[in-house]
Design a protein around this motif. Structure first.
Motif, PDB file in Angstrom:
ATOM      1  N   HIS A  54     -30.264  24.308 -21.710  1.00 37.21           N
ATOM      2  CA  HIS A  54     -29.855  25.359 -20.771  1.00 37.21           C
ATOM      3  C   HIS A  54     -29.665  26.681 -21.499  1.00 37.21           C
ATOM      4  O   HIS A  54     -29.102  26.719 -22.588  1.00 37.21           O
ATOM      5  CB  HIS A  54     -28.539  24.995 -20.077  1.00 37.21           C
ATOM      6  CG  HIS A  54     -28.656  23.823 -19.173  1.00 37.21           C
ATOM      7  ND1 HIS A  54     -28.861  23.946 -17.827  1.00 37.21           N
ATOM      8  CD2 HIS A  54     -28.605  22.493 -19.422  1.00 37.21           C
ATOM      9  CE1 HIS A  54     -28.930  22.743 -17.278  1.00 37.21           C
ATOM     10  NE2 HIS A  54     -28.779  21.853 -18.239  1.00 37.21           N
ATOM     11  N   LEU A  56     -27.641  29.752 -20.608  1.00 36.92           N
ATOM     12  CA  LEU A  56     -26.657  30.273 -19.657  1.00 36.92           C
ATOM     13  C   LEU A  56     -26.421  31.761 -19.889  1.00 36.92           C
ATOM     14  O   LEU A  56     -26.240  32.196 -21.017  1.00 36.92           O
ATOM     15  CB  LEU A  56     -25.312  29.567 -19.816  1.00 36.92           C
ATOM     16  CG  LEU A  56     -25.195  28.131 -19.355  1.00 36.92           C
ATOM     17  CD1 LEU A  56     -23.789  27.617 -19.645  1.00 36.92           C
ATOM     18  CD2 LEU A  56     -25.497  28.004 -17.887  1.00 36.92           C
ATOM     19  N   ILE A  78     -21.277  32.201 -13.714  1.00 34.45           N
ATOM     20  CA  ILE A  78     -22.618  31.942 -14.228  1.00 34.45           C
ATOM     21  C   ILE A  78     -23.600  32.816 -13.455  1.00 34.45           C
ATOM     22  O   ILE A  78     -23.737  32.675 -12.247  1.00 34.45           O
ATOM     23  CB  ILE A  78     -22.991  30.456 -14.115  1.00 34.45           C
ATOM     24  CG1 ILE A  78     -22.057  29.616 -14.987  1.00 34.45           C
ATOM     25  CG2 ILE A  78     -24.458  30.240 -14.510  1.00 34.45           C
ATOM     26  CD1 ILE A  78     -22.267  28.126 -14.894  1.00 34.45           C
ATOM     27  N   GLU A  80     -26.933  33.218 -14.556  1.00 33.05           N
ATOM     28  CA  GLU A  80     -28.218  32.519 -14.589  1.00 33.05           C
ATOM     29  C   GLU A  80     -28.081  31.267 -15.430  1.00 33.05           C
ATOM     30  O   GLU A  80     -27.421  31.267 -16.463  1.00 33.05           O
ATOM     31  CB  GLU A  80     -29.303  33.427 -15.192  1.00 33.05           C
ATOM     32  CG  GLU A  80     -30.678  32.800 -15.218  1.00 33.05           C
ATOM     33  CD  GLU A  80     -31.735  33.711 -15.827  1.00 33.05           C
ATOM     34  OE1 GLU A  80     -32.914  33.454 -15.573  1.00 33.05           O
ATOM     35  OE2 GLU A  80     -31.387  34.659 -16.533  1.00 33.05           O
ATOM     36  N   ASP A  81     -28.703  30.180 -14.975  1.00 35.99           N
ATOM     37  CA  ASP A  81     -28.761  28.928 -15.714  1.00 35.99           C
ATOM     38  C   ASP A  81     -30.227  28.519 -15.760  1.00 35.99           C
ATOM     39  O   ASP A  81     -30.751  27.940 -14.821  1.00 35.99           O
ATOM     40  CB  ASP A  81     -27.916  27.850 -15.035  1.00 35.99           C
ATOM     41  CG  ASP A  81     -27.904  26.533 -15.804  1.00 35.99           C
ATOM     42  OD1 ASP A  81     -28.544  26.455 -16.867  1.00 35.99           O
ATOM     43  OD2 ASP A  81     -27.241  25.593 -15.331  1.00 35.99           O
TER      44      ASP A  81
END
Length: 91
Positions: A54, A56, A78, A80-81
């Motif tokens: 991921h 992040l 968050i 964007e992941d």
């Protein structure tokens, strides 16, 4: 607040020593600059954290010295992941 402590308090990384080891590799960033374990963060900073597969992108909402699980989840957002491929992973 130091970024290594922030990552532990927010539970993004389980142990502060693990956060320090990852930060020493120079793969995390704060507002586009390479982060060191002693780097200071403040509200509205943008963190980019490659964790496993991921990538992040996190916005700092609050900096608390201690937090329970519910408070920890409210300390960041968050943005964007992104799942990254094996070839993009840098350790």
């Amino acid at each position: 607040m130091r970024i290594d402590k922030y990552l532990k308090v927010t539970r993004l990384i389980k142990r502060r020593t693990a956060a320090k080891e990852l930060l020493d590799r120079g793969i995390f960033s704060i507002n586009g600059k390479v982060a060191k374990p002693s780097s200071e963060i403040k509200e509205n900073d943008i963190l980019v954290l490659p964790l496993g597969r991921h990538l992040l992108t996190v916005k700092v909402l609050r900096c608390l010295e201690h937090a329970n699980k519910e408070q920890a989840n409210g300390m960041y957002e968050i943005i964007e992941d992104k799942i990254i491929s094996e070839t993009e992973i840098t350790y």
